[in-house]
Scaffold this motif. Structure first.
Motif, mmCIF file in Angstrom:
data_model
loop_
_atom_site.group_PDB
_atom_site.id
_atom_site.type_symbol
_atom_site.label_atom_id
_atom_site.label_comp_id
_atom_site.label_asym_id
_atom_site.label_seq_id
_atom_site.Cartn_x
_atom_site.Cartn_y
_atom_site.Cartn_z
ATOM 1 N N ARG A 1 2.423 -11.769 -1.311
ATOM 2 C CA ARG A 1 3.474 -10.738 -1.270
ATOM 3 C C ARG A 1 3.584 -9.988 -2.581
ATOM 4 N NH1 ARG A 1 8.340 -13.599 2.122
ATOM 5 N NH2 ARG A 1 7.172 -13.740 4.053
ATOM 6 N N SER A 2 3.526 -10.709 -3.698
ATOM 7 C CA SER A 2 3.645 -10.026 -4.989
ATOM 8 C C SER A 2 2.435 -9.127 -5.239
ATOM 9 C CB SER A 2 3.833 -11.024 -6.126
ATOM 10 O OG SER A 2 2.703 -11.850 -6.252
ATOM 11 N N CYS B 1 2.934 -5.579 -3.750
ATOM 12 C CA CYS B 1 4.012 -4.742 -4.283
ATOM 13 C C CYS B 1 3.459 -3.643 -5.177
ATOM 14 C CB CYS B 1 4.987 -5.574 -5.111
ATOM 15 S SG CYS B 1 5.920 -6.759 -4.151
ATOM 16 N N ARG C 1 4.025 -1.337 -8.314
ATOM 17 C CA ARG C 1 4.828 -1.320 -9.534
ATOM 18 C C ARG C 1 4.157 -0.408 -10.531
ATOM 19 N NH1 ARG C 1 5.379 -7.425 -11.137
ATOM 20 N NH2 ARG C 1 4.814 -6.406 -13.079
ATOM 21 N N THR D 1 -2.777 -2.611 -5.835
ATOM 22 C CA THR D 1 -2.110 -3.500 -4.892
ATOM 23 C C THR D 1 -3.127 -4.006 -3.877
ATOM 24 O OG1 THR D 1 -1.573 -1.730 -3.351
ATOM 25 C CG2 THR D 1 0.071 -2.232 -5.031
#
Length: 83
Positions: A3-4, A7, A9, A15
Motif C-alpha cells: 500500500r505504501s 501512494c 508523494r 509508485t
C-alpha cells in the motif's frame, strides 16, 4: 509495504502501478507465511534467504554445501511447482 508503495508523494520518485496485483501475489508468497516470517525471521534464517533455487545457486557460487533455513525457503518463499 504494498500500500505504501502505491501512494503518490512529492518526496518519492515513483509508485507501484495500480494495475499490478499485490506484491505477495506477484511473488507467489502466502500472506500467512509472510506474517509468520516477519515474526520469526531471525530464528528461521541464519545466512541466505530467498527462493530455494536462488539460495542453492548462491551456495554453489560461494562454495557452500548447505544453507541453514533452506527448508523454510522451500516452504515459505519458493513458488509452488506447477506442471
Amino acid at each position: 509495504m504494498d500500500r505504501s508503495g502505491r501512494c503518490l508523494r512529492e518526496d518519492k520518485r515513483g509508485t507501484i502501478d495500480e494495475q499490478l496485483p499485490p506484491i505477495l501475489e506477484r511473488l507467489q508468497i502466502d500472506p500467512r507465511h509472510w506474517l509468520y516470517l516477519n515474526r520469526n525471521f531471525e530464528s528461521r534464517f541464519k545466512s541466505l534467504v530467498g527462493a530455494a533455487h536462488s539460495v542453492r545457486n548462491a551456495c554453489v557460487q560461494l562454495g557452500k554445501r548447505w544453507a541453514q533455513g533452506i527448508r523454510d525457503c522451500e516452504r515459505y518463499l519458493s513458488p509452488p511447482i506447477t506442471s
